[in-house]
Design a protein around this motif. Sequence first.
Motif, PDB file in Angstrom:
ATOM      1  N   ILE A 147     -10.015   1.806   2.614  1.00  0.00           N
ATOM      2  CA  ILE A 147     -11.046   2.743   3.067  1.00  0.00           C
ATOM      3  C   ILE A 147     -11.393   3.721   1.956  1.00  0.00           C
ATOM      4  N   GLN A 148     -10.387   4.153   1.208  1.00  0.00           N
ATOM      5  CA  GLN A 148     -10.661   5.053   0.084  1.00  0.00           C
ATOM      6  C   GLN A 148     -11.521   4.366  -0.965  1.00  0.00           C
ATOM      7  N   GLN A 149     -11.308   3.069  -1.157  1.00  0.00           N
ATOM      8  CA  GLN A 149     -12.163   2.311  -2.064  1.00  0.00           C
ATOM      9  C   GLN A 149     -13.593   2.259  -1.537  1.00  0.00           C
ATOM     10  N   ILE A 150     -13.713   1.949  -0.258  1.00  0.00           N
ATOM     11  CA  ILE A 150     -15.038   1.821   0.351  1.00  0.00           C
ATOM     12  C   ILE A 150     -15.798   3.140   0.283  1.00  0.00           C
ATOM     13  N   SER A 151     -15.090   4.236   0.473  1.00  0.00           N
ATOM     14  CA  SER A 151     -15.753   5.547   0.498  1.00  0.00           C
ATOM     15  C   SER A 151     -16.311   5.957  -0.860  1.00  0.00           C
TER      16      SER A 151
END
Length: 516
Positions: A147-151
Amino acid sequence: MLLRQWEQNLVPQVPIPFLVARILPVLFGTAVEVLQRQHDDGSWGFNSRETTAYAMLCLAAVAPLPLCQCIRDQTELAISNGKAFLLQQMQDWSKPDLVWTSKVAYGLGVVAEAYTLAVMRINLDDHSFGAVIENFCHIAQPSLSIIQQISQLPFFADMTDWLVRACITEGYLHLPLFDKARQAVTADEPVKQQRHFNILPFMLVSSSRSTGACIPPDVNAEFMVLCALVYEVDHYVEDVVAGLEGVNAREVERIVHEIFDESSTDRLPKRQSEYAPEHHKLESQLSQQLEKIKHTLRRGVSWVLGHPKVVSASKHDQALLQMQLEAFYIGQITSVYESSSLTDSRKHQGSSPSSQESYHDWVHTTASAHSSSPVVFTFLTCLLGTSKHGTDCFQGAEAKYVAQDLSMHLACLVRMENDIGSVIRDCKEHNLNSVDFPEFDTGTIEEPEDLQNRLQQLKRLAAYERDCAKVTFARLGELAVADKVMKGLKGFCNAVDLFGQIYAMEDLTPGLERCS
């Protein structure tokens, strides 16, 4: 507040699973919605003192929940700015804002002043919940790294840090509903939990929360459940059905047609089946396998077509949804067996299979149906449709035509961007990909230079479909379409945009794993 009464054992009959799955998402989502609607001057509504007081009381009531810690700083800032706005309006505290409605708008000065005085005394540290509430408000976030990557994607460039954190939390609050949808389709089947399943709620919530979109919380919850359901159908067909020995595509298509023939009422005329039962005298074991498949697939169909919003939709909208849902199921089956044919073709010919169907026709039929985009689009319009029972969501031939055109452009875009992100995996596993079609043929697909050439062609086509979708959406906005529907469709378009960026970042589709 319900949670405080529950904690004091005043409403003990409310089960914890219901609180977690239904109450917490509503409370947290309401807080986020209120924070998003605050104006730059600290007010809410039409710069209304009384509405501002209501919003601040709402935030103060929800803020003590442990799950609201991720938005605590923003909540404190919002209340501080709200107080500043009210202090500037102090001389008018006793004047009503006319925010109550009956036959005419009206207000009571003494009530308006009472609410204003109350919020000026708000202190978020004055209230807290007990250990019981804190325990079931704890949220596990197992996929936080992805999720941190996606954000970091461009989609989130204009989204504030607090809102990204809020979307992460709100997404995980919807996981129980996702699990319920999963069980609705494949409760008895050994379909493996996919690692990207847990991040789907975050992606869908982010699409709804982004600028210009506004899907009501109740609609968004049901919308996300459907997305979970179609993902589960996809994995069920790929992981279970395609792995059954002796079961072919024609047999599975036959039982899908039977399911929808049984589901048809006056929405659609019953078809004359081309599959005569007497010609399908199957072995006992195979018959049992097919009956089990039919039972499993029927559960998803029943959930969608039996949804209260669908039942209350117009006959036109119900019929369209049923046709697209059937096309989705057939598309799943066709896609799996097309990939199987591709594998055989490459073994014997070492090249892409020859096909009389053009890429344009394929991506507008089988591929678009397989993407699930058309059925999700139409289900969302049923959820967002007019409150008047039996009225079409889109009025008139032009609006209906443009809406379906928008749906098709988005479906083609979803498939193309999916194929762009998964081309390497598809090549290794012999899954049918857009670049396998003769129109993209510039050599041997296993050669890196040729593969890049094919990908560049596909990216240009995806850009074309994206441009078409933007033009079509704008055209739909010029017609007499309800504002609620347009904002909801904006959220859907945002979801397509986000999924496309994620596909470009990392192929989230799991590798093929057959169940033994």
